[in-house]
Design a protein around this motif. Structure first.
Motif, PDB file in Angstrom:
ATOM      1  N   ILE A 177       0.660  -1.068  -0.293  1.00  0.00           N
ATOM      2  CA  ILE A 177      -0.146  -0.192   0.426  1.00  0.00           C
ATOM      3  C   ILE A 177       1.173   1.231   0.512  1.00  0.00           C
ATOM      4  N   ARG A 178       2.224   1.321   0.531  1.00  0.00           N
ATOM      5  CA  ARG A 178       2.403   2.379   0.692  1.00  0.00           C
ATOM      6  C   ARG A 178       3.594   2.424  -0.526  1.00  0.00           C
ATOM      7  N   ARG A 179       3.824   1.686  -1.282  1.00  0.00           N
ATOM      8  CA  ARG A 179       4.744   1.477  -2.956  1.00  0.00           C
ATOM      9  C   ARG A 179       3.458   2.240  -3.602  1.00  0.00           C
ATOM     10  N   GLU A 180       2.037   1.994  -3.250  1.00  0.00           N
ATOM     11  CA  GLU A 180       0.972   2.565  -4.238  1.00  0.00           C
ATOM     12  C   GLU A 180       0.760   3.925  -3.630  1.00  0.00           C
ATOM     13  N   LEU A 181       0.840   3.881  -2.529  1.00  0.00           N
ATOM     14  CA  LEU A 181       0.969   5.511  -2.350  1.00  0.00           C
ATOM     15  C   LEU A 181       1.682   6.204  -2.620  1.00  0.00           C
TER      16      LEU A 181
ATOM     17  N   GLN B  94       5.028  14.168  -3.138  1.00  0.00           N
ATOM     18  CA  GLN B  94       6.134  14.099  -2.100  1.00  0.00           C
ATOM     19  C   GLN B  94       7.229  13.599  -2.283  1.00  0.00           C
ATOM     20  N   LYS B  95       8.139  14.055  -1.582  1.00  0.00           N
ATOM     21  CA  LYS B  95       9.683  13.740  -1.961  1.00  0.00           C
ATOM     22  C   LYS B  95      10.029  12.254  -0.771  1.00  0.00           C
ATOM     23  N   TYR B  96       9.145  13.230   0.153  1.00  0.00           N
ATOM     24  CA  TYR B  96       9.205  11.289   1.698  1.00  0.00           C
ATOM     25  C   TYR B  96       7.351  10.785   1.717  1.00  0.00           C
ATOM     26  N   VAL B  97       6.995   9.872   1.435  1.00  0.00           N
ATOM     27  CA  VAL B  97       6.033   9.058   1.798  1.00  0.00           C
ATOM     28  C   VAL B  97       6.771   8.451   3.244  1.00  0.00           C
TER      29      VAL B  97
END
Length: 120
Positions: free
Chosen positions: A79-83, A89-92
């Motif tokens: 999910i974080r990769r898709e996000l 944004q530079k940092y997720v």
């Protein structure tokens, strides 16, 4: 262009956590909507940590399901990769899921108040 002065009352964390909440809800709907367990999960709130290192997402699922937390923790990296693809944004931030039991607590309070009013 000069840097903007530091504003301690800035709501940047709230904006980011709100954006993350919305996008993660869309990801769950789009990618896991057919899943019998994850398809019933609703993201109902979010909060960001200081420094925006992670966002805690609060979820609710109608009915009982013991393995929801472990399933969400297991799919959090994907999910974080898709996000990361959907956010500008530079940092997720990292994602952490937590069950929100507010509805159960409010139902219990209603039961208690009804039982008190019935005794009067």
């Amino acid at each position: 262009m000069p840097k903007r002065p530091f504003n301690p009352s800035s709501n940047r964390g709230e904006r980011i956590s709100s954006t993350v909440q919305k996008i993660v809800a869309e990801i769950l709907r789009d990618n896991y909507g057919d899943d019998p367990v994850l398809g019933r999960v609703s993201i109902v709130g979010s909060e960001s940590a200081s420094g925006l290192t992670f966002v805690r997402l609060y979820y609710y699922i109608g009915g009982e399901s013991a393995d929801v937390q472990s399933r969400l923790d297991g799919i959090a990296p994907s999910i974080r990769r898709e996000l990361a693809h959907r956010m500008d944004q530079k940092y997720v931030p990292d994602l952490r899921f937590a069950y929100d039991d507010t509805l159960e607590k409010s139902a219990r309070i209603d039961e208690l108040l009804n039982s008190i009013s019935g005794d009067l």
